[in-house]
Enzyme design. Structure first.
Site, PDB file in Angstrom:
ATOM      1  N   ASP A 142      -1.858   5.305  -4.269  1.00 51.83           N
ATOM      2  CA  ASP A 142      -1.347   3.952  -4.023  1.00 51.83           C
ATOM      3  C   ASP A 142      -0.497   3.450  -5.195  1.00 51.83           C
ATOM      4  OD1 ASP A 142      -0.981   1.672  -2.558  1.00 51.83           O
ATOM      5  OD2 ASP A 142      -2.915   0.778  -3.041  1.00 51.83           O
ATOM      6  N   HIS A 149       8.420   6.045  -3.342  1.00 51.67           N
ATOM      7  CA  HIS A 149       7.853   7.088  -2.473  1.00 51.67           C
ATOM      8  C   HIS A 149       8.408   8.464  -2.843  1.00 51.67           C
ATOM      9  CE1 HIS A 149       5.847   4.057  -0.261  1.00 51.67           C
ATOM     10  NE2 HIS A 149       6.900   3.585   0.387  1.00 51.67           N
ATOM     11  N   LEU A 196      -7.175  26.811  -2.472  1.00 50.13           N
ATOM     12  CA  LEU A 196      -7.370  25.380  -2.220  1.00 50.13           C
ATOM     13  C   LEU A 196      -7.121  25.019  -0.753  1.00 50.13           C
ATOM     14  CD1 LEU A 196      -7.583  22.406  -3.481  1.00 50.13           C
ATOM     15  CD2 LEU A 196      -5.085  22.483  -3.567  1.00 50.13           C
TER      16      LEU A 196
HETATM   17  C1  IPE Z   1      -3.606   2.962   1.601  1.00 46.62           C
HETATM   18  O1  IPE Z   1      -2.703   2.216   0.866  1.00 46.62           O
HETATM   19  C2  IPE Z   1      -2.896   4.044   2.345  1.00 46.62           C
HETATM   20  C3  IPE Z   1      -2.263   5.067   1.534  1.00 46.62           C
HETATM   21  C4  IPE Z   1      -2.329   5.181   0.230  1.00 46.62           C
HETATM   22  C5  IPE Z   1      -1.519   6.037   2.253  1.00 46.62           C
HETATM   23  P1  IPE Z   1      -2.132   0.833   1.399  1.00 46.62           P
HETATM   24  O2  IPE Z   1      -1.214   0.337   0.356  1.00 46.62           O
HETATM   25  O3  IPE Z   1      -1.575   0.996   2.754  1.00 46.62           O
HETATM   26  O4  IPE Z   1      -3.444  -0.048   1.507  1.00 46.62           O
HETATM   27  P2  IPE Z   1      -3.642  -1.613   1.437  1.00 46.62           P
HETATM   28  O5  IPE Z   1      -2.710  -2.215   2.442  1.00 46.62           O
HETATM   29  O6  IPE Z   1      -3.301  -2.044   0.053  1.00 46.62           O
HETATM   30  O7  IPE Z   1      -5.082  -1.832   1.739  1.00 46.62           O
HETATM   31  C1  IPE Z   2       1.285   4.168  -1.374  1.00 44.87           C
HETATM   32  O1  IPE Z   2       2.087   3.255  -2.056  1.00 44.87           O
HETATM   33  C2  IPE Z   2       2.054   4.985  -0.366  1.00 44.87           C
HETATM   34  C3  IPE Z   2       1.792   4.594   1.024  1.00 44.87           C
HETATM   35  C4  IPE Z   2       0.938   3.730   1.422  1.00 44.87           C
HETATM   36  C5  IPE Z   2       2.583   5.271   2.022  1.00 44.87           C
HETATM   37  P1  IPE Z   2       2.440   1.837  -1.444  1.00 44.87           P
HETATM   38  O2  IPE Z   2       3.666   1.965  -0.601  1.00 44.87           O
HETATM   39  O3  IPE Z   2       1.274   1.256  -0.741  1.00 44.87           O
HETATM   40  O4  IPE Z   2       2.769   1.030  -2.736  1.00 44.87           O
HETATM   41  P2  IPE Z   2       2.299  -0.447  -3.090  1.00 44.87           P
HETATM   42  O5  IPE Z   2       0.820  -0.478  -2.929  1.00 44.87           O
HETATM   43  O6  IPE Z   2       2.991  -1.368  -2.125  1.00 44.87           O
HETATM   44  O7  IPE Z   2       2.733  -0.645  -4.499  1.00 44.87           O
HETATM   45 MG    MG Z   3      -0.285   0.150  -1.362  1.00 44.84          MG
END
Ligand code: IPE
Ligand code: IPE
Ligand code: MG
Length: 252
Positions: free
Chosen positions: A12, A29, A123
């Site tokens: 995240d 990303h 793995l």
């Molecule tokens: C969880 O992250 C999903 C992934 C890392 C793929 P999100 O950014 O979507 O989760 P919330 O919205 O903060 O709970």
């Molecule tokens: C995690 O990073 C990747 C996905 C959920 C696909 P985020 O896109 O949630 O990044 P933040 O949390 O908004 O910084």
């Molecule tokens: Mg996120």
């Protein structure tokens, strides 16, 4: 690495990492995929048996269409470029999640990667794509209910083992350690059944900044955890027995 069989990571913070640099979220990303590659290689080199990466949740479909489509494109590019490397590194590729929602070409590449890495014995790498723990549980309940209705199973046969086998994670043990980056303290619909006794590790590091050494740190932290699974540890047990004796003397 003897007792740790499965590490799962909620990757995240990509969006915030990019925004901090005045760049679009998708830039984060792109960097996030690079970091995932490094961490996968590192986990394989460490001799870890299972690594699960949360890449895209059921709820992530509700993000703006442009972001979703970039994420799908990145998945496509990852598979095109990396499947060969997975084979070279003896990594077996799996996914969990509802792939029916994923674009056809990505789905085809996913299936291809699964077939081409099926013989790999190192793995086990699982990508959670279009994954939601609640949706996974609904699937397991539906499959059990169908078998019950058709008389294939009886009510008292339903147990943890049967549920485990009908979840999408039936190819791997429960995660021993779940890491979440970016300073969020929640599971966000990730492996909620399987996480019953997982150790949780949270770090403020945003996923694009996560390094091999950060994984090492989490693994060291894990080693110092005392996992009791509701029971009493050897040392504690002795202390407790002494106390119990005292309690008995005190007529507790
Ligand atoms: C969880 O992250 C999903 C992934 C890392 C793929 P999100 O950014 O979507 O989760 P919330 O919205 O903060 O709970
Ligand atoms: C995690 O990073 C990747 C996905 C959920 C696909 P985020 O896109 O949630 O990044 P933040 O949390 O908004 O910084
Ligand atoms: Mg996120």
């Amino acid at each position: 690495m003897s007792q740790i069989k499965h590490v799962a990571i909620i990757m995240d913070g990509n969006g915030r990492w990019a925004q901090l640099r005045g760049r679009p979220r998708t830039f984060g990303h792109v960097k996030g995929v690079r970091v995932a590659k490094k961490i996968i290689t590192h986990a394989a080199n460490l001799g870890l048996q299972n690594l699960t990466l949360y890449a895209f949740s059921t709820e992530n479909w509700f993000r703006p269409q442009e972001e979703v489509s970039v994420l799908m494109k990145l998945m496509e590019r990852y598979l095109v470029r990396e499947t060969e490397n997975l084979i070279k590194n003896n990594i077996q590729f799996h996914t969990i999640g509802d792939l029916s929602k994923v674009p056809t070409n990505v789905r085809r590449l996913i299936n291809e990667a699964k077939v081409r890495t099926a013989h790999c014995s190192g793995l086990k790498l699982t990508f959670a794509i279009s994954y939601g723990s609640r949706q996974e549980m609904i699937g397991a309940v539906q499959s059990i209910a169908t078998d019950l209705k058709d008389g294939v199973i009886s009510l008292n046969e339903i147990n943890e083992d049967m549920i485990n086998k009908r979840l999408m994670t039936s190819h791997c043990p429960d995660p021993d350690l779940i890491i979440r980056t970016s300073g969020e303290y929640r599971l966000s619909n990730f492996l909620m059944w399987q996480a019953s006794y997982s150790e949780l590790y949270f770090t403020n590091i945003l996923w694009p900044d996560f390094k091999e050494d950060d994984l090492n740190k989490a693994l060291t932290d894990f080693k110092n955890r005392s996992r009791r699974f509701g029971r009493i540890e050897g040392v504690l047990k002795t202390l407790f027995n002494k106390k119990e004796k005292n309690h008995a003397e005190l007529n507790f």
